[in-house]
Design an enzyme around this catalytic site. Structure first.
Site, PDB file in Angstrom:
ATOM      1  N   GLU A 249       0.400  -8.247  10.330  1.00 40.39           N
ATOM      2  CA  GLU A 249      -0.699  -8.971  10.980  1.00 40.39           C
ATOM      3  C   GLU A 249      -0.841 -10.404  10.463  1.00 40.39           C
ATOM      4  O   GLU A 249      -1.752 -11.113  10.874  1.00 40.39           O
ATOM      5  CB  GLU A 249      -2.013  -8.235  10.754  1.00 40.39           C
ATOM      6  CG  GLU A 249      -2.197  -6.995  11.592  1.00 40.39           C
ATOM      7  CD  GLU A 249      -1.194  -5.905  11.290  1.00 40.39           C
ATOM      8  OE1 GLU A 249      -0.701  -5.290  12.238  1.00 40.39           O
ATOM      9  OE2 GLU A 249      -0.883  -5.665  10.101  1.00 40.39           O
TER      10      GLU A 249
ATOM     11  N   GLY B 184       1.838  -5.959   6.199  1.00 38.59           N
ATOM     12  CA  GLY B 184       1.436  -7.344   6.424  1.00 38.59           C
ATOM     13  C   GLY B 184       1.882  -7.931   7.734  1.00 38.59           C
ATOM     14  O   GLY B 184       1.900  -9.150   7.887  1.00 38.59           O
TER      15      GLY B 184
ATOM     16  N   ASP C 177       3.114  -0.296  16.347  1.00 43.38           N
ATOM     17  CA  ASP C 177       4.078  -0.166  15.239  1.00 43.38           C
ATOM     18  C   ASP C 177       4.806   1.168  15.241  1.00 43.38           C
ATOM     19  O   ASP C 177       4.253   2.185  15.646  1.00 43.38           O
ATOM     20  CB  ASP C 177       3.379  -0.155  13.860  1.00 43.38           C
ATOM     21  CG  ASP C 177       2.355  -1.201  13.649  1.00 43.38           C
ATOM     22  OD1 ASP C 177       2.486  -1.907  12.656  1.00 43.38           O
ATOM     23  OD2 ASP C 177       1.400  -1.283  14.438  1.00 43.38           O
TER      24      ASP C 177
ATOM     25  N   ASN D 210       5.011  -3.719  13.798  1.00 44.64           N
ATOM     26  CA  ASN D 210       4.892  -4.651  14.917  1.00 44.64           C
ATOM     27  C   ASN D 210       5.318  -6.078  14.570  1.00 44.64           C
ATOM     28  O   ASN D 210       5.322  -6.478  13.413  1.00 44.64           O
ATOM     29  CB  ASN D 210       3.449  -4.683  15.416  1.00 44.64           C
ATOM     30  CG  ASN D 210       2.473  -5.141  14.341  1.00 44.64           C
ATOM     31  OD1 ASN D 210       2.068  -4.341  13.505  1.00 44.64           O
ATOM     32  ND2 ASN D 210       2.099  -6.400  14.341  1.00 44.64           N
TER      33      ASN D 210
ATOM     34  N   THR E 189       0.818  -1.208   0.000  1.00 46.56           N
ATOM     35  CA  THR E 189       0.000   0.000   0.000  1.00 46.56           C
ATOM     36  C   THR E 189       0.855   1.263   0.000  1.00 46.56           C
ATOM     37  O   THR E 189       0.358   2.345  -0.258  1.00 46.56           O
ATOM     38  CB  THR E 189      -0.936   0.034   1.223  1.00 46.56           C
ATOM     39  OG1 THR E 189      -0.156  -0.045   2.420  1.00 46.56           O
ATOM     40  CG2 THR E 189      -1.930  -1.127   1.189  1.00 46.56           C
TER      41      THR E 189
ATOM     42  N   TRP F 159       5.609   0.047   6.533  1.00 54.77           N
ATOM     43  CA  TRP F 159       4.347   0.562   6.006  1.00 54.77           C
ATOM     44  C   TRP F 159       4.512   1.763   5.088  1.00 54.77           C
ATOM     45  O   TRP F 159       3.701   1.975   4.188  1.00 54.77           O
ATOM     46  CB  TRP F 159       3.432   0.956   7.168  1.00 54.77           C
ATOM     47  CG  TRP F 159       2.787  -0.199   7.843  1.00 54.77           C
ATOM     48  CD1 TRP F 159       3.227  -0.858   8.954  1.00 54.77           C
ATOM     49  CD2 TRP F 159       1.584  -0.857   7.452  1.00 54.77           C
ATOM     50  NE1 TRP F 159       2.365  -1.877   9.276  1.00 54.77           N
ATOM     51  CE2 TRP F 159       1.347  -1.894   8.376  1.00 54.77           C
ATOM     52  CE3 TRP F 159       0.672  -0.663   6.406  1.00 54.77           C
ATOM     53  CZ2 TRP F 159       0.238  -2.741   8.295  1.00 54.77           C
ATOM     54  CZ3 TRP F 159      -0.431  -1.496   6.332  1.00 54.77           C
ATOM     55  CH2 TRP F 159      -0.638  -2.518   7.264  1.00 54.77           C
TER      56      TRP F 159
ATOM     57  N   ASP G 237       0.704  -3.875  19.608  1.00 53.78           N
ATOM     58  CA  ASP G 237       0.544  -3.425  18.225  1.00 53.78           C
ATOM     59  C   ASP G 237       0.878  -1.948  18.055  1.00 53.78           C
ATOM     60  O   ASP G 237       0.240  -1.230  17.304  1.00 53.78           O
ATOM     61  CB  ASP G 237      -0.887  -3.699  17.733  1.00 53.78           C
ATOM     62  CG  ASP G 237      -1.006  -3.569  16.217  1.00 53.78           C
ATOM     63  OD1 ASP G 237       0.006  -3.761  15.521  1.00 53.78           O
ATOM     64  OD2 ASP G 237      -2.097  -3.231  15.726  1.00 53.78           O
TER      65      ASP G 237
END
Length: 576
Positions: A217, A215, A350, A305, A199, A287, A348
């Site tokens: 997660e 990704g 990040d 994360n 993204t 990200w 979480d």
């Protein structure tokens, strides 16, 4: 072999699954050209952005050549025609509507009066940046597998020479002809069936295209990769999870020296039992676009994360280089330094918002070259750019409570919640004022943990984070003095802020809200000077540019999947 396709959304504030589709995929790293293309007419001028022009983007008042303005990612545009004295007269010049009504997080690129913008699901448009006239429209032919978190977003293209580069939801990197939109090549970056997707906006430099992966997660192994801009061949890979050493130094405290309540002895025993080979599924997505330090030829970025997000027993140790700022070599991808904010993160939190390269005072009071990052923790961290040493961290921009209480089965309340602080939203700085501007969220949450084994490319939280319905959620635009870490001013908003900030030479700061309001503030005082209702959530970072002597401000209004803000399909362009 085609498998059943199914879809359901993940919002980071709720307990749910991501948008998923599963099917077998082929080999990776080979450039291919599927049957794709653009509709419409060519741009009626040649597009050429040589390296020299990309290097000088921070001083370029006519264009917006990088997703975050420059390689230093300052998001400070030097144009000052629109300023504190006249911004109240700002009005829409045109609204460009795309055919995709879904969350918009794009930061448009503007080259010599031509705007290149992206939408969810990897559409690209080329339009006249002064009139809104559409030239061409490219639709990416999505592969049969898309596995992604937090919305089908795209945050923009990179431009170099006569080409555009975009990462796709099915984990490809594509090159387009900037004049016509024609597909020149397509390279598979990683396996979407294992949870990989793209993204972020890539970064183009010295004949290379750099891109990370989201990704975290899904039990991926994060990376930053460099591809040859000519043909899409892989040049180097830096894995954000090292094969050896990911356990780190067993740090008991976070970057602010608060005890993280880790049971180090139990973790070490678990590490011996696990054998240390869980690095392949340890997360660590990148990200947002990396910053480039031209002087030291360094690529500087932050890492998200670990996986699973909340169940730490599966991954004993510090989980390097998750939740860290990292510097690597531009030519080889070799490691240079890192600094970890939250070792063994089970909340979480990040590191996601892009790194900014600027200057600030060191501990000795002398000005130093620094790299800064706005964290989900609610702090702005200031690092020595050459070594990664933490010089200071700001006072908390949003409330912090019960840090670092461990998640429980029934839920433990901690602030900030799992969205931040500063989420992926890019910060901006005003280098003349030595102030950074950060869009923050306040979403009280409870953290729930449950035992969870690797599910093979599916969502892997190891629990849940839940908003607390009885507690108010809100946002805060915070201005932080880089030399002291003190808040210079703050402006609280009705809704949590996500999307990013723009600062300009007119001493203005622009920021949007999920309720559709787009606002301008005085960069020195935080006084609200202007606002406009865009009709859908303004959850993207604004850009500025000049055409025929007239300065414009442009921002996408498409809402946000992650926080479920009102969807739209427009880029709104303003002028005096």
């Amino acid at each position: 072999m085609k498998k059943t396709r199914f879809t359901h959304h993940l919002r980071r504030t709720l307990v749910a699954g991501p948008v998923l589709g599963l099917i077998s995929v082929g080999a990776f790293g080979q450039a291919e050209v599927p049957n794709q293309g653009a509709t419409g007419a060519p741009v009626p001028k040649s597009i050429s952005v040589p390296q020299q022009k990309l290097d000088a983007a921070d001083k370029d008042a006519n264009n917006f050549l990088h997703s975050n303005m420059s390689y230093a990612q300052t998001r400070f545009h030097p144009a000052r025609q629109i300023n504190t004295a006249n911004v109240s007269k700002l009005h829409p010049v045109f609204t460009f509507q795309t055919e995709v009504v879904e969350s918009m997080e794009t930061a448009p690129i503007v080259v010599d009066g031509v705007m290149f913008l992206t939408t969810s699901y990897n559409h690209v448009y080329a339009i006249d940046a002064a009139t809104g006239k559409e030239f061409w429209h490219y639709k990416h032919k999505m592969g049969p597998v898309t596995t992604f978190c937090c919305g089908p977003n795209n945050r923009g293209v990179a431009v170099m020479d006569d080409r555009l580069y975009m990462g796709t939801l099915d984990s490809k990197l594509v090159a387009l002809d900037a004049k016509t939109g024609a597909l020149l090549w397509s390279t598979q970056i990683a396996d979407p069936e294992l949870g990989y997707s793209e993204t972020m906006a890539p970064v183009a430099i010295d004949g290379k295209v750099l891109i990370g992966t989201n990704g975290g997660e899904y039990g991926v192994r994060g990376f930053v990769k460099a591809f040859d801009a000519k043909d899409g061949k892989l040049l180097w890979t830096f894995n954000t999870i090292p094969e050896k050493g990911h356990e780190g130094v067993w740090a008991p405290k976070d970057a602010t020296q608060r005890d993280m309540l880790r049971d180090i002895a139990a973790e070490k025993a678990q590490f011996e039992k696990a054998g240390g080979d869980f690095y392949k599924t340890l997360g660590g997505g990148v990200w947002m676009a990396p910053a480039i330090d031209r002087e030291t030829k360094s690529v500087i970025f932050v890492v998200g994360n670990p996986s699973p997000d909340l169940y730490g027993a599966e991954r004993p140790g510090d989980n390097l280089y998750t939740d860290s700022i990292v510097a690597i070599d531009l030519d080889s991808g070799a490691y240079k330094w890192h600094y970890q904010y939250v070792p063994h993160d089970v909340w979480d939190l990040d590191a996601a918002s892009p790194v900014i390269l600027t200057e600030a005072k060191g501990k000795d009071g002398k000005t130093r070259k620094v790299a800064i990052h706005g964290g989900k923790t609610g702090h702005v961290y200031v690092h020595d750019r050459a070594t990664g040493e933490l010089i200071r961290y700001s006072e908390a921009m949003v409330p912090q409570e019960n840090m670092w209480v461990l998640p429980t089965k029934d839920g433990a309340r901690m602030l900030p919640g799992a969205n931040g602080g500063v989420e992926w939203s890019p910060m901006a700085i005003n280098p003349n004022l030595r102030i950074a501007y950060a869009a923050n969220l306040h979403q009280p949450m409870t953290y729930h943990v449950e035992e969870s084994k690797y599910p093979g490319g599916k969502l892997w939280l190891g629990g849940a984070f839940k908003v607390i319905p009885s507690e108010k959620q809100w946002g805060r635009l915070a201005a932080v003095n880089l030399d002291t870490g003190k808040l210079a001013w703050k402006f609280d908003t009705e809704q949590p802020l996500i999307g990013g900030v723009l600062a300009t030479g007119g001493n203005l700061v622009f920021n949007g809200e999920g309720n559709g309001l787009f606002r301008a503030f005085d960069a020195k005082t935080g006084k609200k000077l202007w606002e406009y209702q865009c009709g859908a959530g303004v959850n993207a970072p604004a850009v500025s540019y000049t055409v025929n002597g007239k300065q414009y401000i442009a921002v996408a209004a498409g809402g946000n999947t992650q926080l479920d803000f009102k969807r739209g399909n427009s880029v709104v362009v303003f002028g005096l």
